[in-house]
Scaffold this motif. Sequence first.
Motif, PDB file in Angstrom:
ATOM      1  N   GLU A   5       0.847  -1.191   0.000  1.00  0.00           N
ATOM      2  CA  GLU A   5       0.000   0.000   0.000  1.00  0.00           C
ATOM      3  C   GLU A   5       0.882   1.241   0.000  1.00  0.00           C
ATOM      4  OE1 GLU A   5      -2.261   1.713   3.614  1.00  0.00           O
ATOM      5  OE2 GLU A   5      -3.674   0.364   2.603  1.00  0.00           O
ATOM      6  N   ARG A 346       4.021   0.217   2.271  1.00  0.00           N
ATOM      7  CA  ARG A 346       3.959  -0.570   3.500  1.00  0.00           C
ATOM      8  C   ARG A 346       3.163  -1.837   3.228  1.00  0.00           C
ATOM      9  NH1 ARG A 346       1.077   3.794   7.035  1.00  0.00           N
ATOM     10  NH2 ARG A 346      -0.418   4.598   5.534  1.00  0.00           N
ATOM     11  N   ARG A 348       0.459  -4.515   4.195  1.00  0.00           N
ATOM     12  CA  ARG A 348      -0.791  -4.542   4.964  1.00  0.00           C
ATOM     13  C   ARG A 348      -1.491  -5.859   4.694  1.00  0.00           C
ATOM     14  NH1 ARG A 348      -4.449   0.513   6.180  1.00  0.00           N
ATOM     15  NH2 ARG A 348      -2.512   0.820   7.327  1.00  0.00           N
TER      16      ARG A 348
END
Length: 357
Positions: A5, A346, A348
């Motif tokens: 993300e 990141r 997720r």
Amino acid sequence: MLRLEPRPQASRLWTYASPLLALVLTVLLGVALFVALGKDPVRGLQMFFWEPIKTSYALGELMVKATPLLVIALGLSVCFRSNVWNIGAEGQFVIGAVCAGGVALLAEKDTGRWIVLAVLLAGVLGGMLWAGITALLRDRFNASEILVSLMLVYVADMVLSYLVYGPWKDPAGFNFPQSKTFELVTQIPRLMDGSRVSMGLLLALVGAGLLWVFLFRTRAGFAQQVGGLAPDAARYAGFSSRKALWVALLTSGGAAGLAGALEVAGPIGQLTPYVPAGYGFAAIIVAFVGRLHPAGMVLSAVLMSMFYIGGELAQSRLGLPKSITGVFQGLLLFCLLACDTLVAYRLRWVAQKMGSV
């Protein structure tokens, strides 16, 4: 399932943690590689991470390897921060060594110690000249500095080969392709007896300090980075993108040439076809693992020199091929590129919904 993300802004944490994670992954992949080759992984890692530092002599040899890597990486960081992609530092290193060697060959037994400064200056000017070809073609004809600088590496190798196989060949060298051994007066002064560490190490560390001041404490350093990254903004602010191009390439070329001079007037002591040691290419990894920051590049230069020495030890003691050094360097680079994804993205966990039947 895991999904990448985009972050709203780059992660400051992962900017500095990414190289550490890359090193850990490199070690784990190295263990798997040793196991696949039928070698003891503990013994293999010992060759790379313990043997180069376990004695004072080993530490000295580590510094000998780290010096040219750091000097070249410092120059390349100016290029990369300016968005100028000099991939040909290896060729500039070779031409610097050739020019420095040409001056060293002029020395005689009664020549003064001033010749050392002339040797170093010749190396710097040689590297700048070779990088200047790339700068000229990029500036006047918009040629790709990546391709031009890279192709000039092979030209530099041919220049060196012509000289050591031809006019500079030692007539008393039993027909080996090498110049005569330089006079002792041309040798770079050593820091201590019993070690090959020379004053070049101090020059590299001083260069790291000067680069930090230039990049982060001067208007010229700020203009240099803006001129390369945002030419339109630089012009609006009165900065010259052309100047940024020339300064970046001449600086990196001069640094690579200096490294070449330190090498031939230091550990090697003559010109041979084996002067190209891959330092110019390895320094690219050093620069990026060090995050283009002088302090980071000092540490990454030490790490890369451990790979060089570890590869040599693994070859002689474990029977592994010479290419093991390049394998570890490549693993570190690819792991770094992969881990750098975490700077802008990141991970997720997203629960996958079950479709209706």
